[in-house]
Design an enzyme around this catalytic site. Structure first.
Site, mmCIF file in Angstrom:
data_model
loop_
_atom_site.group_PDB
_atom_site.id
_atom_site.type_symbol
_atom_site.label_atom_id
_atom_site.label_comp_id
_atom_site.label_asym_id
_atom_site.label_seq_id
_atom_site.Cartn_x
_atom_site.Cartn_y
_atom_site.Cartn_z
ATOM 1 N N HIS A 101 0.798 -1.230 0.000
ATOM 2 C CA HIS A 101 0.000 0.000 0.000
ATOM 3 C C HIS A 101 0.829 1.278 0.000
ATOM 4 O O HIS A 101 0.277 2.365 -0.172
ATOM 5 C CB HIS A 101 -0.983 -0.010 1.185
ATOM 6 C CG HIS A 101 -2.328 0.546 0.856
ATOM 7 N ND1 HIS A 101 -3.419 0.409 1.682
ATOM 8 C CD2 HIS A 101 -2.779 1.250 -0.214
ATOM 9 C CE1 HIS A 101 -4.462 1.018 1.142
ATOM 10 N NE2 HIS A 101 -4.104 1.535 -0.015
ATOM 11 N N ASP A 128 -9.780 -0.258 4.278
ATOM 12 C CA ASP A 128 -8.549 -0.771 4.893
ATOM 13 C C ASP A 128 -8.836 -1.133 6.347
ATOM 14 O O ASP A 128 -9.704 -0.523 6.982
ATOM 15 C CB ASP A 128 -7.485 0.345 4.840
ATOM 16 C CG ASP A 128 -6.058 -0.153 4.906
ATOM 17 O OD1 ASP A 128 -5.786 -1.129 5.636
ATOM 18 O OD2 ASP A 128 -5.193 0.464 4.248
ATOM 19 N N HIS A 130 -6.422 -0.651 8.373
ATOM 20 C CA HIS A 130 -5.481 0.288 9.003
ATOM 21 C C HIS A 130 -5.672 1.700 8.438
ATOM 22 O O HIS A 130 -6.062 1.848 7.276
ATOM 23 C CB HIS A 130 -4.038 -0.140 8.740
ATOM 24 C CG HIS A 130 -3.766 -1.586 9.015
ATOM 25 N ND1 HIS A 130 -3.987 -2.565 8.065
ATOM 26 C CD2 HIS A 130 -3.320 -2.224 10.122
ATOM 27 C CE1 HIS A 130 -3.670 -3.752 8.579
ATOM 28 N NE2 HIS A 130 -3.275 -3.581 9.832
ATOM 29 N N ASP A 132 -3.157 3.811 8.010
ATOM 30 C CA ASP A 132 -1.968 4.152 7.214
ATOM 31 C C ASP A 132 -1.609 5.624 7.354
ATOM 32 O O ASP A 132 -1.267 6.307 6.386
ATOM 33 C CB ASP A 132 -2.177 3.780 5.731
ATOM 34 C CG ASP A 132 -2.317 2.278 5.523
ATOM 35 O OD1 ASP A 132 -2.059 1.518 6.481
ATOM 36 O OD2 ASP A 132 -2.678 1.870 4.402
ATOM 37 N N HIS A 145 4.390 1.272 4.022
ATOM 38 C CA HIS A 145 2.972 0.984 3.697
ATOM 39 C C HIS A 145 2.034 1.408 4.828
ATOM 40 O O HIS A 145 0.819 1.429 4.615
ATOM 41 C CB HIS A 145 2.751 -0.485 3.299
ATOM 42 C CG HIS A 145 2.788 -1.490 4.417
ATOM 43 N ND1 HIS A 145 2.302 -2.764 4.279
ATOM 44 C CD2 HIS A 145 3.266 -1.415 5.683
ATOM 45 C CE1 HIS A 145 2.460 -3.431 5.416
ATOM 46 N NE2 HIS A 145 3.047 -2.643 6.275
ATOM 47 N N ASP A 231 -7.417 -1.832 0.105
ATOM 48 C CA ASP A 231 -6.429 -2.724 0.728
ATOM 49 C C ASP A 231 -7.183 -4.020 1.032
ATOM 50 O O ASP A 231 -8.191 -3.999 1.743
ATOM 51 C CB ASP A 231 -5.908 -2.079 2.013
ATOM 52 C CG ASP A 231 -4.747 -2.849 2.643
ATOM 53 O OD1 ASP A 231 -4.780 -4.102 2.614
ATOM 54 O OD2 ASP A 231 -3.841 -2.199 3.183
ATOM 55 N N ASP A 233 -6.736 -6.242 3.024
ATOM 56 C CA ASP A 233 -6.907 -6.556 4.450
ATOM 57 C C ASP A 233 -8.114 -5.842 5.070
ATOM 58 O O ASP A 233 -8.441 -6.073 6.238
ATOM 59 C CB ASP A 233 -5.623 -6.331 5.252
ATOM 60 C CG ASP A 233 -5.256 -4.869 5.477
ATOM 61 O OD1 ASP A 233 -6.136 -3.998 5.466
ATOM 62 O OD2 ASP A 233 -4.054 -4.606 5.670
ATOM 63 N N GLU A 276 -1.997 -4.955 -1.528
ATOM 64 C CA GLU A 276 -1.597 -5.819 -0.409
ATOM 65 C C GLU A 276 -1.994 -7.282 -0.571
ATOM 66 O O GLU A 276 -1.818 -8.071 0.371
ATOM 67 C CB GLU A 276 -2.117 -5.285 0.944
ATOM 68 C CG GLU A 276 -1.541 -3.940 1.364
ATOM 69 C CD GLU A 276 -0.116 -4.020 1.933
ATOM 70 O OE1 GLU A 276 0.378 -5.148 2.185
ATOM 71 O OE2 GLU A 276 0.499 -2.946 2.107
HETATM 72 MN MN LIG Z 1 -3.290 -0.193 3.834
#
Ligand SMILES: [Mn+2]
Length: 307
Positions: A101, A128, A130, A132, A145, A231, A233, A276
């Site tokens: 990412h 996402d 996260h 980030d 990332h 992303d 995830d 990712e």
């Molecule tokens: Mn990310």
């Protein structure tokens, strides 16, 4: 029911230069093997696969001054930014096949520049687990990332924040984050200071995904360029094991489909990152196939009976 989409260009960025696990470098090929090109063609969309941008190999070094592989990350992001910029100038919709990412620094720089040059409003949907939004002062790992949203908002090294020639590339109020469930404590403080709009899993649990997406898309109109940074995830690991940084408690299959369908219904998506995906951690390419399934929904393939 039919919508028209601009011609699409697939651009691979096969690197894990900003990640803490090796393997997202194989993401672009896994998405191709899962049939992303044919799936879009089958929807009547004109698709060209531009192949992969190139960049330095991953030297797998420890962080220096809070950054791992900064020079290499800059090189990859410049290549991504230039590749996406060429597609925007040609009136095409780029789909970036990551790659980790950190490459969103390049794609967000290209998208922000395109919006400034074309006078369009920008809205980024950041899907996402996260946020980030780390900086080199607070990052626990130095993995870049974890920093692309901060960089896009002007927090980071000049070589990354200034990539597209305008600092900051965008304002926090142009970004909506959805699905967030893993934020480092100092990162949380930064997010609050900068007023980032975060729809975390607690919010989604409480109000539901439909109202979450209505809020995240509020204000999007015909002058808006919607950039989706997906992303993988974001998804619950029970349905998407093929990522390096799984976090339990993410959107399930049906919630994820609803996200994509509501973005499609907006009719405003102008660019997309799929990031990712890590085939080394996947099971028989199932996560890549799920990602392609969700991308079909982003392009209007509905699971619903209604028109
Ligand atoms: Mn990310």
């Amino acid at each position: 029911m039919s919508r028209s989409f601009p011609p699409v260009s697939l651009i691979g960025a096969p690197t894990d230069i900003g990640a803490g696990h090796r393997g997202s470098s194989m993401g672009p090929e896994a998405l191709r093997i899962a049939g992303i090109g044919d799936a879009l063609s089958a929807r009547g969309i004109e698709v060209v696969d531009r192949g992969d941008v190139i960049g330095p190999r991953n030297p797998w070094q420890p962080p220096v001054d809070g950054y791992r592989h900064l020079d290499e990350v800059v090189a990859w992001n410049r290549a991504v930014m230039e590749a996406l910029g060429a597609e925007f100038r040609a009136g095409r919709m780029p789909i970036l096949l990551g790659g980790d990412h950190c490459l969103a620094i390049g794609s967000l720089s290209a998208v922000a520049r395109h919006c400034r040059e074309s006078g369009r409003k920008l809205r980024v949907l950041w899907l996402d687990a996260h946020s980030d939004f780390n900086t080199h002062e607070v990052t626990p790992s130095g993995n870049i990332h974890g920093m692309p949203v901060a960089c896009a908002c002007g927090l980071g090294p000049d070589v990354l924040t200034g990539l597209g020639g305008h600092v900051p590339a965008m304002r926090p109020d142009q970004i909506r984050q959805i699905g967030i469930r893993s934020v480092d404590p100092p990162e949380k403080k930064l997010i609050q200071q900068h007023g980032l709009d975060v729809y975390d899993m607690r919010y989604i649990d409480e109000v539901g995904m439909k109202r979450t997406m209505e809020a995240a898309l509020d204000g999007v109109d015909e002058d808006t360029h919607l950039h989706v940074s997906f992303d993988v995830d974001f998804l619950d690991p029970s349905i998407a094991p093929g990522v390096g940084t799984t976090v339990p408690g993410g959107p399930n299959y049906r919630e994820a489909q609803l996200v994509m369908e509501m973005i499609a219904d907006s009719g405003r998506m102008g660019s997309l990152d799929i990031m990712e995906l890590n085939p080394a951690l996947d099971s028989h390419n199932a996560t890549a196939e799920l990602a392609v399934d969700l991308v079909e929904s982003l392009f209007g393939k509905s699971t619903l009976m209604r028109d």
